[in-house]
Design a protein around this motif. Structure first.
Motif, short mmCIF file in Angstrom:
data_model
loop_
_atom_site.label_atom_id
_atom_site.label_comp_id
_atom_site.label_asym_id
_atom_site.label_seq_id
_atom_site.Cartn_x
_atom_site.Cartn_y
_atom_site.Cartn_z
N GLU A 1 39.45 34.42 43.01
CA GLU A 1 38.32 33.98 42.49
C GLU A 1 38.84 34.07 40.63
OE1 GLU A 1 35.38 32.18 40.80
OE2 GLU A 1 34.62 32.73 43.49
N LYS A 2 38.15 33.10 40.09
CA LYS A 2 38.61 33.66 38.78
C LYS A 2 37.05 33.63 37.70
CE LYS A 2 43.33 33.50 38.91
NZ LYS A 2 43.50 35.01 38.79
N ASP A 3 36.24 32.58 38.16
CA ASP A 3 35.17 32.81 37.59
C ASP A 3 34.43 34.60 37.20
OD1 ASP A 3 35.60 30.50 36.43
OD2 ASP A 3 34.83 29.22 38.94
N THR A 4 33.22 34.11 36.19
CA THR A 4 32.57 35.39 36.83
C THR A 4 31.68 35.01 37.53
OG1 THR A 4 32.83 36.18 34.56
CG2 THR A 4 31.07 37.05 35.85
N ASP B 1 41.94 40.45 36.18
CA ASP B 1 43.01 41.62 36.08
C ASP B 1 42.30 42.62 36.64
OD1 ASP B 1 44.41 40.18 33.82
OD2 ASP B 1 43.08 41.06 32.49
N SER B 2 40.73 42.74 36.26
CA SER B 2 40.90 44.41 37.47
C SER B 2 39.45 43.73 37.82
CB SER B 2 40.67 45.43 36.74
OG SER B 2 39.98 45.78 35.47
N LEU B 3 38.67 44.54 39.20
CA LEU B 3 37.54 44.78 39.16
C LEU B 3 35.66 44.43 38.37
CD1 LEU B 3 35.22 43.18 41.50
CD2 LEU B 3 35.57 45.90 42.66
N GLN B 4 35.53 44.40 37.29
CA GLN B 4 34.27 44.71 36.30
C GLN B 4 33.21 44.34 37.75
OE1 GLN B 4 34.52 45.69 33.40
NE2 GLN B 4 37.17 45.96 34.26
N VAL B 5 32.12 45.75 37.25
CA VAL B 5 30.65 45.21 37.38
C VAL B 5 29.94 45.60 37.25
CG1 VAL B 5 29.34 45.47 40.16
CG2 VAL B 5 31.53 45.45 40.00
N PHE C 1 26.54 50.53 39.60
CA PHE C 1 26.03 51.11 40.15
C PHE C 1 25.96 50.96 41.47
CE2 PHE C 1 22.53 51.14 43.74
CZ PHE C 1 22.83 52.70 44.40
N PHE C 2 26.86 49.04 41.67
CA PHE C 2 27.20 48.35 42.75
C PHE C 2 28.56 48.40 43.02
CE2 PHE C 2 22.87 46.40 42.08
CZ PHE C 2 22.21 46.81 42.37
#
Length: 421
Positions: A207-210, A172-176, A180-181
């Motif tokens: 990309e749908k995978d973690t 749904d959104s970028l999770q990092v 920090f990165f």
């Protein structure tokens, strides 16, 4: 002995010999299948209690073991590590706490989630961190250079944080993680997931995978992450005082061992060897743990292996099926069965599994697989229908057929042992 008893004894012996002969023919037939042509295969099977050899083919020949190497790392950890892992070493000098890592991989690890060291450090004041207590290179000997961005190839460090990987998802959104990165992540198609010599990462917009991508470690990053987590300043020191060191112990060793075997986790395997070396030397290094084991607990192996890393990523490793069977015999003799088979994964015809997938057959295989291009191996234990425990090592190198065909042949072969021995 009267004639009737003698006759009965001879008849039973005949049945046993006939049964073994029939089993030998069946196994020979399996190993002679077309999908095993033009490649190299070895199989050794023994009875765990009597140590009787049931079948042997190329059992004294050397093979590339891949992740079967983790069996040796497992045995090393059991011999060299205490019930709870050494998580750090420390000494207090003039109100300063000097700290060095032991290779414990659990600090802020995304799956292990152990916080023993972090909680303890939060209660300290002036912390001086020493990171030069290892002569380990970031990668093992013989590792493939192009794997630097793959989840299975994080760097080896005396202090590891977040498993030395950045975790990315973009559903749904970028999770990092660690956050920090986040500014160093680019959402775009790219042939690699990270630049080779910088912490700049890529994730496909579809990309749908973690993803777990190794980051380049450094003292400055370690310092930053720890300060953010502890809420306290630390200093990097270039020396550790010549005083008696104390050890802080962390999570149960068996928890890391089970995760290492079930997930075939290369990073955990490498760090386990580093931790093992911390029990015999002030300088961490996988070579030290390997050399210690080869000179001591593994000194009686009939064929000495070439053993260079903890994970089996290196193609320099060379082991024979007999060596694995001898190590597995040591494990069977020294570790209670309930504990041993609780840590060893079950194995099915598709892969290593947590859940048994053969509905017509009770689980009978407790084994570690190992695969690297054109090689697939399996070593472990068969619990037969009759209640026997067999120890085996089935190694397959240099085949060109799909590995699924090799696995199916192996499963059929081992199921024959389960049903008929």
């Amino acid at each position: 002995m009267n004639f009737k008893v003698l006759k009965t004894s001879v008849f039973i012996s005949f049945l046993l010999i006939s049964g073994c002969s029939s089993l030998q023919k069946t196994l020979n037939s399996q190993l002679g299948k077309k999908d095993l042509e033009n490649s190299f295969h070895g199989l050794l099977v023994i009875d765990a209690e009597s140590k009787k050899e049931i079948y042997s083919q190329n059992s004294d020949k050397y093979f590339t073991p891949a992740s079967n190497t983790k069996i040796v790392t497992f045995y090393t950890a059991l011999k060299m590590l205490p019930k709870n892992v050494p998580t750090l070493k420390y000494a207090v000098v003039n109100d300063t706490l000097f700290v060095e890592g032991t290779g414990d991989p659990s600090w802020l690890h995304p799956h292990l989630k152990d916080s023993t060291a972090i909680k303890w450090l939060k209660n300290q004041n002036t912390i001086a961190l020493y990171t030069k207590n290892t002569d380990e290179l970031r990668y093992g000997p013989g590792w493939a250079w192009e794997d630097y961005d793959t989840y299975f190839s994080p760097e080896r460090t005396s202090i590891s944080l977040y498993g030395n990987v950045v975790t990315l998802s973009n559903v749904d959104s970028l999770q990092v993680s660690p956050p920090f990165f986040k500014d160093n992540v680019e959402i775009s198609e790219h042939s690699f997931k990270r630049d080779e010599y910088s912490n700049h990462f890529y994730i496909s917009p579809i990309e749908k995978d973690t993803l777990e991508i190794p980051f380049m470690t450094s003292d400055s990053l370690t310092k930053y992450f720890l300060e953010q987590t502890l809420g306290n300043k630390i200093v990097i020191t270039d020396h550790f005082p010549q005083v008696q060191k104390n050890t802080l112990y962390g999570m149960p060793t068996d928890t890391i061992l089970k995760q290492m075997l079930f997930k075939s986790d290369n990073f955990l395997a490498e760090q386990l060897l580093m931790m093992a070396s911390s029990t015999i030397s002030d300088t961490l290094g996988t070579k030290r743990a390997i050399q210690y084991m080869l000179e001591n607990d593994l000194g009686d192996l009939e064929q000495m292996p070439r053993w260079v890393d903890g994970s089996g990523l290196s193609r320099y490793n060379l082991f024979t099926p007999k060596s694995f069977v001898q190590i597995l015999q040591k494990l069977y003799n020294e570790v209670p069965e309930e504990r041993l088979f609780g840590i060893f994964p079950m194995w099915g015809p598709s892969s290593t599994v947590k859940k048994w997938d053969d509905p017509t057959t009770a689980p009978f295989l407790f084994a570690k697989s190992g695969s690297v291009g054109n090689n697939y191996n399996l070593s472990g234990y068969v619990k037969t229908k009759s209640g026997k425990v067999l120890i085996f090592s089935f190694m397959n190198n240099h085949f060109r057929v799909p590995s699924a065909e090799i696995r199916e042949t192996m499963y059929t072969t081992l199921k024959n042992l389960y049903e008929h021995y």
